[in-house]
Each structure stands twice: as C-alpha cells, then as structure tokens.
Design an enzyme around this catalytic site. Structure first.
Site, PDB file in Angstrom:
ATOM      1  N   HIS A  29      38.752  54.104  47.599  1.00 42.26           N
ATOM      2  CA  HIS A  29      37.507  53.348  47.772  1.00 42.26           C
ATOM      3  C   HIS A  29      37.471  52.764  49.195  1.00 42.26           C
ATOM      4  O   HIS A  29      38.488  52.282  49.698  1.00 42.26           O
ATOM      5  CB  HIS A  29      37.434  52.224  46.732  1.00 42.26           C
ATOM      6  CG  HIS A  29      36.092  51.571  46.690  1.00 42.26           C
ATOM      7  ND1 HIS A  29      35.710  50.598  47.588  1.00 42.26           N
ATOM      8  CD2 HIS A  29      35.029  51.763  45.886  1.00 42.26           C
ATOM      9  CE1 HIS A  29      34.476  50.223  47.317  1.00 42.26           C
ATOM     10  NE2 HIS A  29      34.038  50.914  46.280  1.00 42.26           N
ATOM     11  N   ASN A  81      31.541  49.556  41.138  1.00 39.75           N
ATOM     12  CA  ASN A  81      31.356  48.390  40.259  1.00 39.75           C
ATOM     13  C   ASN A  81      30.423  48.740  39.101  1.00 39.75           C
ATOM     14  O   ASN A  81      30.592  48.239  37.990  1.00 39.75           O
ATOM     15  CB  ASN A  81      30.898  47.155  41.062  1.00 39.75           C
ATOM     16  CG  ASN A  81      29.435  47.187  41.434  1.00 39.75           C
ATOM     17  OD1 ASN A  81      28.597  46.782  40.648  1.00 39.75           O
ATOM     18  ND2 ASN A  81      29.101  47.667  42.614  1.00 39.75           N
ATOM     19  N   SER A  98      28.751  54.231  42.826  1.00 40.71           N
ATOM     20  CA  SER A  98      29.034  52.796  42.835  1.00 40.71           C
ATOM     21  C   SER A  98      30.164  52.467  41.867  1.00 40.71           C
ATOM     22  O   SER A  98      30.018  52.600  40.652  1.00 40.71           O
ATOM     23  CB  SER A  98      27.755  52.038  42.455  1.00 40.71           C
ATOM     24  OG  SER A  98      28.080  50.750  42.000  1.00 40.71           O
ATOM     25  N   GLU A 132      36.517  50.019  50.334  1.00 40.08           N
ATOM     26  CA  GLU A 132      36.983  48.621  50.464  1.00 40.08           C
ATOM     27  C   GLU A 132      38.506  48.588  50.601  1.00 40.08           C
ATOM     28  O   GLU A 132      39.047  47.874  51.449  1.00 40.08           O
ATOM     29  CB  GLU A 132      36.541  47.792  49.250  1.00 40.08           C
ATOM     30  CG  GLU A 132      36.952  46.331  49.389  1.00 40.08           C
ATOM     31  CD  GLU A 132      36.687  45.517  48.132  1.00 40.08           C
ATOM     32  OE1 GLU A 132      35.665  45.730  47.465  1.00 40.08           O
ATOM     33  OE2 GLU A 132      37.521  44.650  47.826  1.00 40.08           O
ATOM     34  N   HIS A 142      25.524  51.712  47.838  1.00 39.66           N
ATOM     35  CA  HIS A 142      25.528  52.927  47.004  1.00 39.66           C
ATOM     36  C   HIS A 142      24.227  53.016  46.231  1.00 39.66           C
ATOM     37  O   HIS A 142      24.206  52.938  45.020  1.00 39.66           O
ATOM     38  CB  HIS A 142      26.685  52.875  46.006  1.00 39.66           C
ATOM     39  CG  HIS A 142      28.025  52.983  46.646  1.00 39.66           C
ATOM     40  ND1 HIS A 142      28.395  54.042  47.428  1.00 39.66           N
ATOM     41  CD2 HIS A 142      29.093  52.170  46.610  1.00 39.66           C
ATOM     42  CE1 HIS A 142      29.626  53.864  47.848  1.00 39.66           C
ATOM     43  NE2 HIS A 142      30.070  52.738  47.378  1.00 39.66           N
ATOM     44  N   THR A 196      37.685  43.615  45.197  1.00 41.86           N
ATOM     45  CA  THR A 196      36.778  42.569  44.701  1.00 41.86           C
ATOM     46  C   THR A 196      36.106  42.957  43.386  1.00 41.86           C
ATOM     47  O   THR A 196      35.696  42.095  42.617  1.00 41.86           O
ATOM     48  CB  THR A 196      35.660  42.267  45.726  1.00 41.86           C
ATOM     49  OG1 THR A 196      35.045  43.497  46.099  1.00 41.86           O
ATOM     50  CG2 THR A 196      36.181  41.547  46.940  1.00 41.86           C
TER      51      THR A 196
HETATM   52 FE1  F3S Z   1      30.700  40.567  47.961  1.00 46.48          FE
HETATM   53 FE2  F3S Z   1      31.233  40.346  45.469  1.00 46.48          FE
HETATM   54 FE3  F3S Z   1      29.108  41.533  46.201  1.00 46.48          FE
HETATM   55  S1  F3S Z   1      32.641  40.859  47.069  1.00 46.48           S
HETATM   56  S2  F3S Z   1      29.596  42.456  48.139  1.00 46.48           S
HETATM   57  S3  F3S Z   1      29.538  39.364  46.502  1.00 46.48           S
HETATM   58  S4  F3S Z   1      30.368  42.135  44.512  1.00 46.48           S
END
Ligand code: F3S
Length: 283
Positions: free
Chosen positions: A127, A226, A224, A129, A42, A168
């Site tokens: 999302h 996160n 994004s 994921e 992203h 995650t």
């Molecule tokens: Fe993987 Fe964590 Fe990055 S799941 S893609 S290391 S934020």
C-alpha cells in the site's frame, strides 16, 4: 423499508483536505501545471473531475524531472522522503496534502529508527501509505506484518527494542490480535496504535449497522483499502453485504423482501455518490 446511512460514511478529514488543496491550487496557480503525485484519492469520479479542470496525474514510476515544471500535490497517503527530494530536484514546487495522522507516523518512524529501534509496521507492504512510511525509516531495521500467520512466525533479534506502528486504516481488532501475538513472544515492544480515529469510528459504526440490517452496501473505489476493510467487517455481520462503486453496481432485485438496508462508504467516496445510492434504495 428502513434505510440507515452511516454518519461516518464518505470523505474523512484528510481526504477532504487533500481534495480542497487541489481545488485551491487550480484557482491560485491558474496557467501553471498542476500535478497530483498519483491519483489524489481512490475514486475514479473525483479523479476524472480534477482531470477536466486541468489537473495532471504524475506517474509514480516516472522521473518528476521529465514533467514540465509545476506544482505537485502529495496525496493524503504521503510519500517517502526520497520521493519528496526527487520532486524538488525535478524543479517542482510541492504542496503537501499528506494527512497529519500519516505525517505523525512518518515522524515516529524517523525518530525511533534514528535511535536504533526496530520498527514493525502493521499493514499492507504494497500500500502506498506503508511504502511512504518505510521511506522515513532510517536504515533497514523494519518489518511489515499483515496477517496472523506472519505475526506467529515472526522472529526478531531478542535484544532489539521494537516500536510497533500501524497503517492508519488497519482493522482495530486485528491490530489488538497481532499485538498480543507479538507481545507473547517476549519482545520489548512499544505498540502505538496509529489507526486514525476516523477509521476506527467508521469501522465500528459500519459493524453496528451491518449487524442490524438485511442488506448492507459498502460504497468505495475498487483500489480503496479502507473500503475493502469495511466490506470485510460488514460481511462478517451481514451476509447480504455488497461492495459497490456507484448506484449502477447493484440491481433493485437485491432489495426484494428486505426490511432494513444499511449504507456506509469509504474515506474517498464523495457525498453525492452516497446520496445517489440512498435515493435508488428509496425507489
Ligand atoms: Fe487521514 Fe484518517 Fe483519512 S489518516 S486520510 S483522516 S482515514
């Protein structure tokens, strides 16, 4: 003025690995079509740079078979098993850049659902994921919960054995809160914290810095998730928190009469953008 840049700011291991795999593919498969399944991360700057090197974005709502045969790189969010199959059936070769932390969730979802257990996913159902994880669940015995209200009103068959997994990038405190709400309902829940360490560390460091500064910049792509979560966390600790994509998204006037500035960035923010924002603050 003191500027504190979070050590955890910027590319995480999974994103760095995905970008490196695309770069390597560009060199190794010169002359062949190189695709990423959706934008690799992203971040518009990185995506534009890859485009200039000939990398094409395969649109997720199109049939892979409609694209000239080539190499398709799966981004760190991962995809469903069905998408992998469709890409292969379309005649393409796959380079799987799914982050190993996400692949682990795919494996857990697949194994536990195959045993007849119900899967609860904590995360955002829209999302990529979460959509990818759903695609590894055997059958339709799953639910996605994002908010406290959804957890409170959640009803499962009391005989169900439940395995709970999280996106995650889910907020750790929210994870603990929702698990507690669901556990109090008396269900047989095995809650596995699948938030990746990189996210936890980034969120904790951002919260700590935000609590100590007058202005906090969170750098990340508009889409994004996160980065948006980092912004929410920082905003709670520091009312002067700004969500920016590049150095051009803020005016130096916000730093007037400011003694301490904090900077963090989401997992898809390249280091040069963090440096540019830092330099602008130093003016
Ligand atoms: Fe993987 Fe964590 Fe990055 S799941 S893609 S290391 S934020």
């Amino acid at each position: 003025m003191k500027i504190v840049v979070a050590k955890s700011a910027g590319f995480c291991f999974g994103v760095q690995r995905a970008v490196d795999l695309v770069m390597n593919a560009v060199e190794k498969y010169e002359g062949q079509k190189i695709y990423t399944y959706g934008p690799i991360i992203h971040n518009e700057t990185v995506v534009e740079d890859l485009k200039s090197r000939g990398v094409i974005i395969m649109e997720e709502d199109k049939d892979p078979a409609d694209y000239e045969k080539g190499i398709v790189i799966i981004r760190s969010h991962g995809v469903s098993r069905a998408v992998m199959d469709r890409i292969r059936e379309g005649g393409h070769e796959i380079i799987d850049a799914t982050c190993p932390f996400v692949s682990k969730i795919h494996r857990l979802a697949s194994e536990h659902s195959a045993k007849g257990e119900r899967i609860i996913l904590l995360g955002d159902k829209d999302h990529p994921e979460i959509r990818g994880i759903i695609g590894w669940i055997n059958g339709d015995g799953y639910d996605v919960i994002k908010t406290r209200e959804e957890a409170e009103s959640y009803v499962a068959d009391s005989t169900d054995k439940i395995i709970l997994l999280s996106q995650t990038t889910f907020n750790l405190h929210k994870f603990q809160e929702l698990v507690e709400i669901l556990t109090q309902k008396g269900y047989d829940i095995n809650a596995l914290n699948t938030i990746c360490n990189a996210t936890e560390e980034r969120q904790e460091e951002a919260a700590r810095i935000a609590g100590e500064v007058d202005v906090m910049f969170v750098i990340g792509g508009r889409n994004s998730s996160n980065s948006q979560k980092l912004y929410e966390i920082c905003k709670q600790r520091c009312s002067g928190t700004y969500f920016i994509q590049t150095k051009d998204d803020f005016d130096l006037s916000v730093l007037q009469s400011v003694y301490n500035v904090g900077i963090t960035a989401g997992a898809s923010t390249p280091v040069n953008i963090i440096e540019e924002v830092t330099k602008k603050c130093q003016r």
